[in-house]
Every structure is written in structure tokens, then in C-alpha cells.
Design an enzyme around this catalytic site. Structure first.
Site, short mmCIF file in Angstrom:
data_model
loop_
_atom_site.label_atom_id
_atom_site.label_comp_id
_atom_site.label_asym_id
_atom_site.label_seq_id
_atom_site.Cartn_x
_atom_site.Cartn_y
_atom_site.Cartn_z
N CYS A 13 0.86 -1.18 0.00
CA CYS A 13 0.00 0.00 0.00
C CYS A 13 0.90 1.23 0.00
CB CYS A 13 -0.99 0.00 1.16
SG CYS A 13 -0.25 0.18 2.81
N ARG A 19 -3.12 -0.69 5.46
CA ARG A 19 -3.71 -1.79 4.70
C ARG A 19 -2.78 -2.97 4.49
NH1 ARG A 19 -5.40 1.84 -0.25
NH2 ARG A 19 -3.41 2.78 0.38
N ASP A 130 -7.95 3.41 1.73
CA ASP A 130 -7.03 3.75 2.81
C ASP A 130 -7.81 4.29 4.02
OD1 ASP A 130 -4.93 4.54 4.43
OD2 ASP A 130 -3.85 5.57 2.83
#
EC number: 3.1.3.48
Length: 158
Positions: A13, A19, A130
């Protein structure tokens, strides 16, 4: 820290504190529960340098603790070597995918299959948003998405 195994996956990420460490921890738990962890090398990384050296976001750690999943990771940026040594690089959104494809073009011996983790989601939620600017419930959504996607990925690849 990556584990030795015959198959390998790197979750990616933007900052490697929300994440991707959640996806890494979820996948580690799944392969451990299935007793196939010795067959996998698992890690996570960032496309950026923003959070290098930092632990996972405390909200993500709280969410994972609630689900009985241990999280132990220090953020790092993806390297050229990662593209050459991992079988799969699974990312969270289109921006990650663009960055990874651009970076992979600079690697002569790229062997990794670069995909969105959400492409494995049985509920067809392609993008894992996100949660950084969100709240605890946003981290729960990320956990649930990662769980669905990681289960489907494991079933497809094992």
C-alpha cells in the site's frame, strides 16, 4: 520479516502502516491455520517512503487484536529485489498499481505477478480504501475486505 517458502506474496500500500500490514497479518494467520505456513514467504511494503521505520497504525493494531491476530511489522519501501523474488505483489488501489507497474518496468528480471488484492474479493470490492484519515470502523472494513480477499487468494494459489 519475510518467511522462507516455495510460494511468496508481498502486500503493498502507500505507507505500509495500514492496509498492507493488515493483509500480511491476515494472510499469515490463514496459512498458519491451514498448516501451510512453511510453504509461504510473506511480507508487506510501501510504494512511498513516508512511513519507513514506523510500526503499523495503532487503530489497525487494535482492530487486529480484536480479531485475535498478531501484527508485527516495521514499514519499509518496496525494492527492485522484491519484484525479482516475490511470485505475487498484491496492492490495494489503482494508485498503488500504477506505481508498482512503473517501478517494475525499471527491473530487468521482474517475475512478480502484480495485481489488486481486491481482484480476489468474492464481493467484487476491487479497491481497498485507505483508512488512515478515517475511524475504527474504516479499519474494520479493511480487515473484512482483506480477510475475504486473502482467503480467495489462498484458495486459488494453493
Amino acid at each position: 520479516m519475510a518467511e522462507v517458502g516455495s510460494k511468496s506474496v508481498l502486500f503493498v500500500c502507500l505507507g505500509n502502516i495500514c492496509r498492507s500490514p493488515i493483509a500480511e497479518a491476515v494472510f499469515r494467520k490463514l496459512v498458519t491455520d491451514e498448516k501451510v505456513s512453511d510453504n509461504w514467504r510473506i511480507d508487506s511494503a510501501a510504494t512511498s517512503t513516508y512511513e519507513v521505520g514506523n510500526p503499523p497504525d495503532y487503530r489497525g493494531q487494535n482492530c487486529m487484536r480484536k480479531h485475535g491476530i498478531h501484527m508485527q511489522h516495521i514499514a519499509r519501501q518496496i525494492t527492485k529485489e522484491d519484484f525479482a523474488t516475490f511470485d505475487y505483489i498484491l496492492c490495494m488501489d489503482e494508485s498503488n498499481l500504477r506505481d508498482l507497474n512503473r517501478k517494475s518496468n525499471q527491473v530487468k528480471n521482474c517475475k512478480a505477478k502484480i495485481e489488486l488484492l481486491g481482484s480476489y474479493d468474492p464481493q467484487k470490492q476491487l479497491i481497498i480504501e485507505d483508512p488512515y484519515y478515517g475511524n475504527d470502523s474504516d479499519f474494520e472494513v479493511v480487515y473484512q475486505q482483506c480477510l475475504r480477499c486473502c482467503k480467495a487468494f489462498l484458495e486459488k494459489t494453493y
